[in-house]
Each structure stands twice: as structure tokens, then as C-alpha cells.
Design a protein around this motif. Sequence first.
Motif, mmCIF file in Angstrom:
data_model
loop_
_atom_site.group_PDB
_atom_site.id
_atom_site.type_symbol
_atom_site.label_atom_id
_atom_site.label_comp_id
_atom_site.label_asym_id
_atom_site.label_seq_id
_atom_site.Cartn_x
_atom_site.Cartn_y
_atom_site.Cartn_z
ATOM 1 N N LEU A 14 26.857 1.302 48.997
ATOM 2 C CA LEU A 14 27.902 0.457 48.425
ATOM 3 C C LEU A 14 28.191 0.821 46.975
ATOM 4 C CD1 LEU A 14 26.823 -3.026 49.827
ATOM 5 C CD2 LEU A 14 28.456 -1.397 50.819
ATOM 6 N N ALA A 15 27.226 1.452 46.308
ATOM 7 C CA ALA A 15 27.387 1.822 44.899
ATOM 8 C C ALA A 15 27.992 3.209 44.732
ATOM 9 C CB ALA A 15 26.046 1.752 44.187
ATOM 10 N N SER A 16 28.548 3.764 45.825
ATOM 11 C CA SER A 16 29.265 5.039 45.771
ATOM 12 C C SER A 16 28.354 6.219 45.513
ATOM 13 C CB SER A 16 30.383 5.005 44.711
ATOM 14 O OG SER A 16 31.334 4.011 44.982
ATOM 15 N N ILE A 17 27.429 6.441 46.432
ATOM 16 C CA ILE A 17 26.618 7.644 46.361
ATOM 17 C C ILE A 17 27.347 8.755 47.111
ATOM 18 C CG2 ILE A 17 25.196 7.045 48.395
ATOM 19 C CD1 ILE A 17 22.849 8.411 46.877
ATOM 20 N N ASP A 75 36.144 -3.568 46.184
ATOM 21 C CA ASP A 75 36.572 -4.553 47.182
ATOM 22 C C ASP A 75 36.030 -4.207 48.566
ATOM 23 O OD1 ASP A 75 37.908 -5.996 45.282
ATOM 24 O OD2 ASP A 75 39.910 -5.275 45.831
ATOM 25 N N GLN A 76 35.953 -2.921 48.869
ATOM 26 C CA GLN A 76 35.398 -2.492 50.158
ATOM 27 C C GLN A 76 33.902 -2.803 50.237
ATOM 28 O OE1 GLN A 76 36.571 1.463 51.612
ATOM 29 N NE2 GLN A 76 34.415 1.875 52.071
ATOM 30 N N ALA A 77 33.201 -2.581 49.135
ATOM 31 C CA ALA A 77 31.769 -2.883 49.109
ATOM 32 C C ALA A 77 31.530 -4.374 49.324
ATOM 33 C CB ALA A 77 31.167 -2.432 47.786
ATOM 34 N N ARG A 78 32.299 -5.196 48.621
ATOM 35 C CA ARG A 78 32.140 -6.642 48.796
ATOM 36 C C ARG A 78 32.495 -7.065 50.219
ATOM 37 N NH1 ARG A 78 35.267 -6.553 43.942
ATOM 38 N NH2 ARG A 78 33.959 -6.707 42.077
ATOM 39 N N ALA A 79 33.525 -6.458 50.772
ATOM 40 C CA ALA A 79 33.921 -6.785 52.148
ATOM 41 C C ALA A 79 32.823 -6.420 53.141
ATOM 42 C CB ALA A 79 35.223 -6.065 52.505
ATOM 43 N N THR A 80 32.080 -5.356 52.860
ATOM 44 C CA THR A 80 30.978 -4.954 53.737
ATOM 45 C C THR A 80 29.864 -5.990 53.706
ATOM 46 O OG1 THR A 80 31.513 -2.631 53.277
ATOM 47 C CG2 THR A 80 29.384 -3.087 54.300
ATOM 48 N N VAL A 81 29.535 -6.483 52.520
ATOM 49 C CA VAL A 81 28.522 -7.531 52.411
ATOM 50 C C VAL A 81 28.994 -8.794 53.119
ATOM 51 C CG1 VAL A 81 27.121 -8.921 50.845
ATOM 52 C CG2 VAL A 81 27.698 -6.561 50.231
ATOM 53 N N ASN A 82 30.262 -9.148 52.931
ATOM 54 C CA ASN A 82 30.820 -10.314 53.621
ATOM 55 C C ASN A 82 30.762 -10.157 55.136
ATOM 56 O OD1 ASN A 82 31.827 -12.635 52.101
ATOM 57 N ND2 ASN A 82 33.108 -11.170 51.001
ATOM 58 N N GLU A 129 23.865 -3.966 42.318
ATOM 59 C CA GLU A 129 23.411 -5.334 42.089
ATOM 60 C C GLU A 129 24.587 -6.254 41.757
ATOM 61 O OE1 GLU A 129 18.823 -5.339 40.680
ATOM 62 O OE2 GLU A 129 20.267 -4.804 39.116
ATOM 63 N N HIS A 130 25.515 -5.791 40.958
ATOM 64 C CA HIS A 130 26.700 -6.596 40.652
ATOM 65 C C HIS A 130 27.487 -6.922 41.916
ATOM 66 C CE1 HIS A 130 27.230 -7.110 36.285
ATOM 67 N NE2 HIS A 130 26.525 -6.003 36.157
ATOM 68 N N LEU A 131 27.731 -5.920 42.744
ATOM 69 C CA LEU A 131 28.573 -6.110 43.920
ATOM 70 C C LEU A 131 27.906 -7.010 44.956
ATOM 71 C CD1 LEU A 131 29.850 -2.436 44.243
ATOM 72 C CD2 LEU A 131 31.223 -4.429 43.592
ATOM 73 N N VAL A 132 26.617 -6.785 45.194
ATOM 74 C CA VAL A 132 25.901 -7.633 46.143
ATOM 75 C C VAL A 132 25.848 -9.072 45.625
ATOM 76 C CG1 VAL A 132 23.644 -8.074 47.190
ATOM 77 C CG2 VAL A 132 24.554 -5.748 47.131
ATOM 78 N N GLY A 133 25.586 -9.233 44.337
ATOM 79 C CA GLY A 133 25.547 -10.565 43.751
ATOM 80 C C GLY A 133 26.876 -11.276 43.814
ATOM 81 N N SER A 185 17.726 -7.848 36.391
ATOM 82 C CA SER A 185 18.321 -7.877 37.728
ATOM 83 C C SER A 185 18.926 -9.242 38.027
ATOM 84 C CB SER A 185 17.277 -7.519 38.789
ATOM 85 O OG SER A 185 16.987 -6.135 38.763
ATOM 86 N N LEU A 186 18.241 -10.305 37.640
ATOM 87 C CA LEU A 186 18.810 -11.638 37.843
ATOM 88 C C LEU A 186 20.168 -11.756 37.165
ATOM 89 C CD1 LEU A 186 15.717 -13.978 37.309
ATOM 90 C CD2 LEU A 186 16.888 -13.529 39.470
ATOM 91 N N GLN A 187 20.278 -11.204 35.961
ATOM 92 C CA GLN A 187 21.552 -11.294 35.246
ATOM 93 C C GLN A 187 22.621 -10.437 35.905
ATOM 94 O OE1 GLN A 187 21.362 -11.176 30.913
ATOM 95 N NE2 GLN A 187 19.200 -11.711 30.969
ATOM 96 N N ARG A 188 22.266 -9.215 36.331
ATOM 97 C CA ARG A 188 23.270 -8.376 37.009
ATOM 98 C C ARG A 188 23.712 -9.005 38.328
ATOM 99 N NH1 ARG A 188 20.093 -3.998 34.683
ATOM 100 N NH2 ARG A 188 18.695 -4.074 36.490
ATOM 101 N N LEU A 189 22.770 -9.577 39.049
ATOM 102 C CA LEU A 189 23.097 -10.216 40.328
ATOM 103 C C LEU A 189 23.873 -11.514 40.129
ATOM 104 C CD1 LEU A 189 19.615 -9.674 41.945
ATOM 105 C CD2 LEU A 189 21.753 -8.867 42.994
#
Length: 346
Positions: free
Chosen positions: A32-35, A42-49, A71-75, A134-138
Motif C-alpha cells: 500500500l505504501a508503493s513498493i 485513495d486506492q490504498a485506503r480503498a483496499t483497507v476499506n 502507517e498514515h494510510l492504514v490509520g 507510530s501512534l502519532q502517524r497512525l
Amino acid sequence: MNKSATAATFPKRRVGQTALEVTTLGLGGATLASIFTEVPDDQARATVNRALETGLNYFDTAPQYGYGRSEHLVGDVLRFHQEGKVLSTKVGRLLRPVRSEVDRKYEHNWVNPFPFDQVYDYSYDAVMRSFEDSLQRLGLPKIDILYVHDIGVMTHGVEGNKPLWKQLETGGYKALGELKRAGLISAIGLGVNEWEVLMDAFELGDWDVFLLAGRYTLLEQTSLDPFLSTCIKRKASVVIGGPFNSGILVGGSTWNYAKAPENIMARVREIEGVCKDFNVPLPAAALHFPLTHPAVCNVLPGPKSPQELDGILEWWNTAIPDALWQALADAKLVAPGTPLPNGKVA
């Protein structure tokens, strides 16, 4: 929405001796972080959703993935759906800001990562700081599982690993224990690509769960003994990352993040031949295989879109006859001692 995907069911398994229970299929957050290739946010967030919609409850991420991006996107998604979800992230890399790409010390495979570089540090203070960062990024109040990330010879070399292991031994492990006893996390473990370092970890003390990538798959069972057998004795669970061995078990030519040699390609063709005899797609067998071992609580693929996740769910919904596993054992395509369904072993 894919109809067959919505029909997926996910049994849950307990994580070690903790109160955590995870669905046997989870969502890995590295892709999701583009490796290697760009994944729009938006695609990454949609995948988690999409994973939430289908009933998955286990999500894994790490500071390294996109240097904070994962971590930002998953959070962004999970902070609205925390009830009943299990989240893991990792320690061992602190992030420091960089002003340009030339300021980076480490080469990487992330497309458009956040403007940070990694600093390896497994000490007491670094573990505590990494947890808070990590808590802050999430943007979340809690993390369920905290893994020590990529410690070992494979990442750092023999000599390079020695001082880092000393950091973990003299401080990092203590920090993890304090966080768990304080109720700030529920489980501790290591997330690595080599099982040997996990045997060393048992010498430090008890662990709840290990995330092991690529070393117990339909293609490779090198971790079977003594690692997985020790997990049973020590009552530690295992999450299997990289169930497709970086692509070769889904029709690709990549194995261990590089081009596969001919002997590996030939073995994959043999395994695929047995699967075809039972009308089972190779990726479906690869997805289900690790869960035949009683130490394994979860298989963790990393789709980069809702469509890829739906494809994984179609494989998940494929019925795997017990006779297929026995046929692989008879053909000596799985290691002796590999657990099979119904209490049998290869």
C-alpha cells in the motif's frame, strides 16, 4: 463488488496465549505504501476499506513502509473502525527527516516515500520512541502487536547485526515487556525474513507471535524444525508473510525478491502440476497451505488494490481437498514432517 468475494468466511485463531484473536487471513501494508510501483493514496485506503467490508480483522504495517506512508494510510481508515480489529506495527527503525533524495543514507524501493530516512536502533529508548511515533502517524490510541523489525544477519550482515542485537538484548526487549505489562500493547514478537534469528530470540525470553515472511510456504518449509516445532513448545504463534514467495506462486518469476533460478521454477511447475490434477489454482493452494500448521494463526498477503484483494478472496474461497496435500507429500514436494489436515504429516 465481487459476489464470490463477499461470501468469504474467516475463522479466527488465538495469538499465542494472549486474548487477541485474528482472522486467518490478514492484510499486509507494505504494498500500500508503493513498493516498486505507485499506489495512489485513495486506492490504498480503498483496499483497507475493502478488507474491512469482507470481514478481515488483522492489519499489519511498519514505519519502514514508505517511511511513514503506510502507517498514515492504514490509520486513516482504521481510526473509524477500531472495534474488534487487531493492528500490528514494528520497531527497530526510527525515521529522521531529509530535505532531498540525495540526503538519504539507504537505498530503497519506495515510490514517492515520505521525506524521511531510516535509522536502525533497537535500544530501550528507541523502542519507546518508535512506539509513540507510530501512534502519532497512525492517529490511533493503541497498537495491539509490536514486532521487532528486520533484525538479523539477512538485513545487517554478521558483524553489523552484533551491536544491534546487543541493543535488543540489553534494552529493547525490556521496553517491549514494559509496554505489554502496562497494557499499552497486547503482544510482542519479531517480524523478519529468516527463521534462524527467531531461534536466537527465544534465548532472550518469551514472545507471543512472530511474523515470518517467505520461509514457510508451499514452495519452502525450511522453518519447519526447529523453529515451528519450538513455537508449539513455547506457545508462540506465527503469522506467515509472503505466502506467494514474492510472486512466483502467483504466476510470476520473482522469488525472494529476485529472478528465480531454473531449479526453483522447475519445482513450482511440479507443484502446479499436482494442483491442476485436483482442479485447484496454484495461488489458492499457496494461500491455504501455511494454515495446515498448528503454530500458524494467520496468512498475510499484500494486495495493492480492492480488485487484487477480491482475487485473493476468490482463491481463499477455493475448496482444497485433503487429497491434494497428500499428493504433494507423496510426490515429496513438501518437506518430511509437514503437518497435513486430519492430523497427518508428510
